[in-house]
Structure formats: structure tokens, C-alpha cells
Motif scaffolding. Structure first.
Motif, short mmCIF file in Angstrom:
data_model
loop_
_atom_site.label_atom_id
_atom_site.label_comp_id
_atom_site.label_asym_id
_atom_site.label_seq_id
_atom_site.Cartn_x
_atom_site.Cartn_y
_atom_site.Cartn_z
N HIS A 56 15.55 18.12 -12.15
CA HIS A 56 15.09 17.56 -12.22
C HIS A 56 13.42 18.11 -11.78
O HIS A 56 13.54 18.82 -11.26
CB HIS A 56 15.42 16.43 -12.70
CG HIS A 56 13.97 15.08 -12.62
ND1 HIS A 56 13.54 14.85 -13.65
CD2 HIS A 56 12.68 14.85 -11.64
CE1 HIS A 56 12.06 14.15 -13.62
NE2 HIS A 56 11.96 14.03 -12.20
N THR A 57 12.68 18.26 -12.75
CA THR A 57 10.99 18.98 -12.01
C THR A 57 9.97 17.60 -11.90
O THR A 57 9.66 16.39 -12.86
CB THR A 57 10.51 19.11 -13.61
OG1 THR A 57 11.12 20.37 -13.59
CG2 THR A 57 8.88 19.98 -12.80
N PHE A 58 9.47 17.52 -10.88
CA PHE A 58 8.65 16.37 -10.57
C PHE A 58 7.17 17.36 -10.14
O PHE A 58 7.13 17.94 -9.71
CB PHE A 58 8.73 15.96 -8.99
CG PHE A 58 7.48 15.15 -8.69
CD1 PHE A 58 7.72 13.47 -9.28
CD2 PHE A 58 6.34 15.33 -8.06
CE1 PHE A 58 6.26 12.77 -9.01
CE2 PHE A 58 5.17 14.42 -7.68
CZ PHE A 58 5.53 12.89 -8.29
N LEU A 86 11.18 10.48 -5.40
CA LEU A 86 11.67 10.75 -3.62
C LEU A 86 12.78 9.74 -3.47
O LEU A 86 14.29 9.61 -3.12
CB LEU A 86 11.15 10.90 -3.00
CG LEU A 86 11.47 11.42 -1.38
CD1 LEU A 86 10.72 12.69 -0.82
CD2 LEU A 86 12.75 11.11 -0.04
N ARG A 87 12.39 8.38 -3.63
CA ARG A 87 13.81 7.14 -2.97
C ARG A 87 14.97 6.86 -3.20
O ARG A 87 15.60 7.22 -3.21
CB ARG A 87 12.65 6.18 -2.72
CG ARG A 87 11.99 7.10 -0.89
CD ARG A 87 10.47 5.71 -0.80
NE ARG A 87 10.98 4.38 -0.19
CZ ARG A 87 10.69 3.92 0.59
NH1 ARG A 87 10.35 4.50 1.94
NH2 ARG A 87 11.57 2.86 1.18
N THR A 88 14.35 6.70 -5.04
CA THR A 88 15.03 6.30 -6.20
C THR A 88 16.56 7.92 -5.77
O THR A 88 18.05 7.09 -6.10
CB THR A 88 14.59 6.35 -7.39
OG1 THR A 88 13.45 5.19 -6.93
CG2 THR A 88 15.63 6.41 -8.27
N ARG A 89 15.93 8.60 -5.45
CA ARG A 89 17.27 10.18 -6.40
C ARG A 89 17.68 10.56 -5.12
O ARG A 89 18.92 10.47 -4.77
CB ARG A 89 16.47 10.86 -7.04
CG ARG A 89 15.88 11.33 -7.91
CD ARG A 89 14.84 12.14 -8.49
NE ARG A 89 14.90 11.98 -10.05
CZ ARG A 89 15.56 12.39 -11.23
NH1 ARG A 89 16.33 12.67 -10.96
NH2 ARG A 89 15.11 12.12 -12.65
N TRP A 90 16.99 9.61 -4.03
CA TRP A 90 17.64 10.37 -2.27
C TRP A 90 18.65 8.84 -2.40
O TRP A 90 20.20 9.10 -1.76
CB TRP A 90 16.75 10.25 -1.26
CG TRP A 90 17.30 10.71 0.20
CD1 TRP A 90 17.10 11.34 0.92
CD2 TRP A 90 17.74 9.22 0.96
NE1 TRP A 90 18.03 11.68 1.62
CE2 TRP A 90 18.24 10.06 1.97
CE3 TRP A 90 18.26 8.40 1.41
CZ2 TRP A 90 19.05 9.56 3.71
CZ3 TRP A 90 19.70 7.48 2.11
CH2 TRP A 90 19.34 8.82 2.94
N SER A 91 18.48 7.82 -2.63
CA SER A 91 19.45 6.29 -2.38
C SER A 91 20.67 6.66 -3.79
O SER A 91 21.86 6.81 -3.65
CB SER A 91 18.61 5.56 -2.67
OG SER A 91 17.53 5.21 -2.28
N LYS A 92 20.67 7.10 -4.73
CA LYS A 92 21.54 7.47 -5.20
C LYS A 92 22.40 8.28 -5.21
O LYS A 92 23.70 8.81 -5.08
CB LYS A 92 20.98 8.54 -6.81
CG LYS A 92 22.07 7.90 -8.34
CD LYS A 92 21.30 8.45 -9.65
CE LYS A 92 22.47 8.65 -10.29
NZ LYS A 92 22.58 10.06 -10.97
N LYS A 159 12.22 20.16 -8.68
CA LYS A 159 11.75 20.64 -8.58
C LYS A 159 9.79 20.53 -8.78
O LYS A 159 9.47 19.45 -9.37
CB LYS A 159 12.01 22.29 -9.55
CG LYS A 159 10.72 23.24 -9.08
CD LYS A 159 11.76 24.07 -10.59
CE LYS A 159 11.64 23.66 -11.61
NZ LYS A 159 11.27 24.91 -13.20
N MET A 160 9.55 20.52 -7.76
CA MET A 160 8.00 20.70 -7.14
C MET A 160 7.77 21.65 -8.21
O MET A 160 7.79 22.71 -8.09
CB MET A 160 7.86 20.15 -5.63
CG MET A 160 8.59 18.99 -4.91
SD MET A 160 8.22 19.07 -3.18
CE MET A 160 5.93 18.19 -3.57
N VAL A 161 6.51 20.94 -8.46
CA VAL A 161 5.77 22.17 -9.94
C VAL A 161 4.36 21.64 -9.85
O VAL A 161 4.18 20.41 -10.40
CB VAL A 161 6.56 22.39 -11.68
CG1 VAL A 161 5.36 22.71 -12.11
CG2 VAL A 161 7.08 23.11 -11.45
#
Length: 416
Positions: A56-58, A86-92, A159-161
Motif C-alpha cells: 500500500h502507498t500513502f 496509520l492507526r487502522t493498519r496498525w490495529s489490523k 510506503k510513504m510517497v
């Protein structure tokens, strides 16, 4: 006759093998395959590139960066798109079991007049990965040891872009030229910290495939600042530990996490020294302080990177803390808020101090104390906390004053 039967059987087996091969290819999920490839980076160094499927790209731009935030006396903290992602993906990732332990609600105490925030986190001390053996601030990168090219795909949140071309600056004035990372193959990763000290604890890994040692680069600092500015949460903090300052992995990375409590360094006074250079002394370990208010990101990055380069050249261990807080000189409840930068030169530390309630890294220097020994948690007071900080981190006065003079010279050169 027998020969014809053998030929027919051979053809049948060949067809069956072909069909089975096609079925395997069709049903194999692309995200489960990781193929390491090698390429060559600057100055002939070898870069390891791990090609993870469906990463996934942010993507963000300067328009998504926010300097201001709500204070601690007002309404609940705000959340930006970055925070939600960040919080959604971290919690998952936590729910799916990709961490070394389940992070429960941490027992918290506010200690002393200064307000040290102590949190009991025994699991982090017991179940974290064994730290690398660090003996020098400039220790070379070891590709055979653990590094972030060896993590599992499920540990990567995104990934941060950053879109758009960054401006270039004259090297003679202290600025290094920037690349347009949105069009390059550089991968800046946001990954979980598998041994979290608080909710949302992640690691920002700049240009992961370059395999750079734990030395903060200009690009790494810009990325860390962007992360703070992308978040609207008043409790989102970013920190860097150099080698011999409790960095446990010798691969460039920056910590980031949320704490739902205000820290002393976010509202404490800062004494002006010169230009954008200030000093804080609320804890026994004095630190150099900067703020985005009245300055620019370019100027902040230029000065801090030049100071860090001086620290590296002279084997001075250091910690950098980036957080939201009040503008210097404003009262604690002021709505005039900005980004604070706290840079601590400190005593080199090699190994671990097992008998201490906590080790003094960037969080602890800033007033947040993850406590690793349960029996010591309830008995902690301000005096014991500050004695531990002195023992592990505080430089001799003469050494600190010499560093202070060197830092002043750097600021006079790049702040004029």
C-alpha cells in the motif's frame, strides 16, 4: 506396440504437468511471494531490494502538512487522513498477530512536580528482539545482521510517497540537493515496531534498500518532520536514537507513536541562545531546542543535520525528539502551538543496565518513561528518575559546555 504406449503415456504426463503448473500459477497469491534482488547504490554500495506484492502507498503533498494542533486543555485530539491510515493498519496488524505481544492498556502514573509520565510495559523488556551489539556511534552497517530488508511483508503498513518536486538548495549554504522521490525507486517505509512501547508504535525507515547505518540523513529528517506535520494528533511523537544512545538496530530508522498524555518538554521554557537555537533544562539532561514557529523546515533541517554531522564526526551519542507543543515563551494553555525539536547530546552507553527501572533513550529524555520492571514501578519518584537519567545520559559539565560552544558556532554559520 509397447513403444507406442510409452509415447502416449509420456505425452499424457507432459500434458498433466502443464495443466497442474497453470493451476498453481493461477491460485498462487502474489502478496505471498518476496523475491530479493540486488542493485548498486551510490559509491558502489550494494542495495538490497525486496519486492513485496501489493504494497500500500500513502501519497501526500505539502498541502497535507499541518503545523497547528489542539492543545491538551481543549477538545479531543483531531485525526488526519494520515492518522486514520496509520492507526487502522496498525490495529489490523495487532489483531492479526504480527507483533511479539498483545499490547494491553498500560498502567500509567504522573510523577513529581515536573510530570514524568511513567508507563508499565514489562512485555517490551521480556519479549523484544535482542539488540545488536553496538560499540561506536559510527559503527558500519552489517548486512549479515538483522536489518529492515529482512522483515516480513505483513510488518509493512505502507510506503510513504511525497508528490511534487522538492526545491534544491546551494550546498555552499548548507543545504543538500533534494530528489523528487515520487518518481524514484526509493522506498520510504512505515512499518510496525514488533515490540511496541505504546499504541501506534511504528518505525519510519527512509530509503530502506540503501541499507544505511543508524545515522540520521537529511532525507530521513525531512521524512520524520513530514510525519509529524501529517498527523493532527497532539500526542503523536517522533524520536531518533543514535548508536550508543540506545538504538537497537544499526539501520537508519525513526520511532513514532501516540501517547494520550502531555509531556513536560512540550510546554517547558526554552532559553534563547542565538538565532533559532534555544536550550531546555527541565530534566538533568540539557538539550538544544528549535521550533518551526518563526523559522522554516529548510532552515531547521539545515541546522540540525549540520549539528548531527558534528556529533557523528566526534563520536557524540545523541537523541532527537520531535513533537507538538506551545510556542517558546507562551503559557502552557496557549493556543499558539508549533513543532518543537529537542536534540540531546548525551553520554555514550554500551550494553544495558538491567538493574534500572528504565533505560534512557529519546522517550525517557523527553519525560516519557516505559518501565520494564514491575517491582520498581510503584516506588518511582522524581528523585529516583532523575538519578537514573544522570547515571545513564548526562555528560560532564565541561564536556557539555564545549559541545554547546561548537553547536553555537554551527548555528551562527547557518542561521545568519
Amino acid at each position: 506396440m509397447r513403444t507406442q504406449r510409452k509415447i502416449r503415456c509420456g505425452r499424457l504426463l507432459l500434458i498433466l504437468s502443464f495443466v497442474v503448473g497453470i493451476m498453481i500459477c493461477i491460485n498462487l497469491p502474489s502478496s505471498s511471494v518476496s523475491f530479493p534482488t540486488l542493485s548498486h547504490g551510490p559509491r558502489g554500495t550494494t542495495r538490497m531490494s525486496l519486492a513485496y506484492g501489493k504494497m500500500h502507498t500513502f501519497e501526500y503533498s505539502d498541502a497535507d502538512l499541518f503545523e497547528n494542533s489542539t492543545g491538551w486543555t481543549g477538545r479531543d485530539a483531531e485525526l488526519s487522513e494520515f492518522d486514520l491510515e496509520l492507526r487502522t493498519r496498525w490495529s489490523k496488524a495487532m489483531d492479526e498477530g504480527h507483533f511479539r505481544y498483545k499490547l494491553d492498556k498500560l498502567k500509567t502514573r504522573i510523577i513529581g512536580k515536573k510530570g514524568y509520565v511513567a508507563q508499565l510495559n514489562v512485555k517490551r523488556a521480556q519479549e523484544r528482539r535482542k539488540p545488536a551489539e553496538i560499540t561506536h556511534v559510527n559503527q558500519p552497517f552489517n548486512p549479515a545482521g538483522f536489518n529492515f530488508t529482512k522483515i516480513q511483508p505483513d510488518e509493512i503498513l505502507f510506503k510513504m510517497v511525497k508528490s511534487g518536486t522538492k526545491r534544491s538548495h546551494d550546498q555552499a549554504n548548507g543545504y543538500l540537493p533534494e530528489r523528487d522521490y515520487s518518481k524514484s525507486k526509493v522506498r520510504d517505509l512505515m512499518i510496525i515496531n514488533a515490540s511496541p512501547l505504546e499504541y501506534g508504535h511504528v518505525l519510519i525507515v527512509p530509503d530502506v534498500d540503501a541499507m544505511q547505518p543508524q545515522i540520521l540523513t537529511q532525507h530521513g529528517l525531512r521524512l520524520a518532520i513530514d510525519a509529524v506535520l501529517l498527523s493532527r494528533h497532539r500526542g503523536f511523537r517522533v524520536g531518533f536514537n543514535s548508536l550508543c544512545a540506545f538504538a537497537s538496530v544499526n539501520h537508519q530508522h525513526v520511532h513514532a507513536y501516540y501517547v494520550e498524555t502531555e509531556l513536560m518538554v512540550e510546554h517547558c521554557p526554552a532559553a534563547h541562545i542565538h538565532g533559532i537555537l534555544h536550550e531546555i533544562s527541565i530534566t538533568p539532561a540539557k538539550g538544544f531546542a528549535f521550533q518551526l514557529h518563526g523559522s522554516t523546515i529548510d532552515q531547521i533541517v539545515c541546522v540540525i543535520i549540520n549539528i548531527i554531522q558534528h556529533f557523528q564526526q566526534n563520536e557524540i551519542a545523541h537523541n532527537l525528539f520531535i513533537t507538538r507543543g506551545t510556542v517558546f515563551g507562551e503559557p502552557r494553555d496557549s493556543t499558539l502551538r508549533t513543532i518543537r525539536f529537542l536534540l540531546f547530546p548525551r553520554k555514550k552507553f554500551i550494553g544495558t543496565k538491567e538493574e534500572a527501572a528504565f533505560n534512557v533513550a529519546v522517550a525517557e529524555l523527553s519525560g516519557h518513561l516505559p518501565i520494564k520492571i514491575e517491582e520498581m514501578f510503584d516506588g518511582l519518584d522524581e528523585e529516583k528518575i532523575e538519578q537514573t537519567i544522570k547515571d545513564q545520559a548526562v555528560l560532564e559539565e565541561t564536556e557539555y559546555n564545549q559541545i554547546k560552544q561548537d553547536v553555537l558556532k554551527i548555528c551562527q554559520k547557518y542561521c545568519s
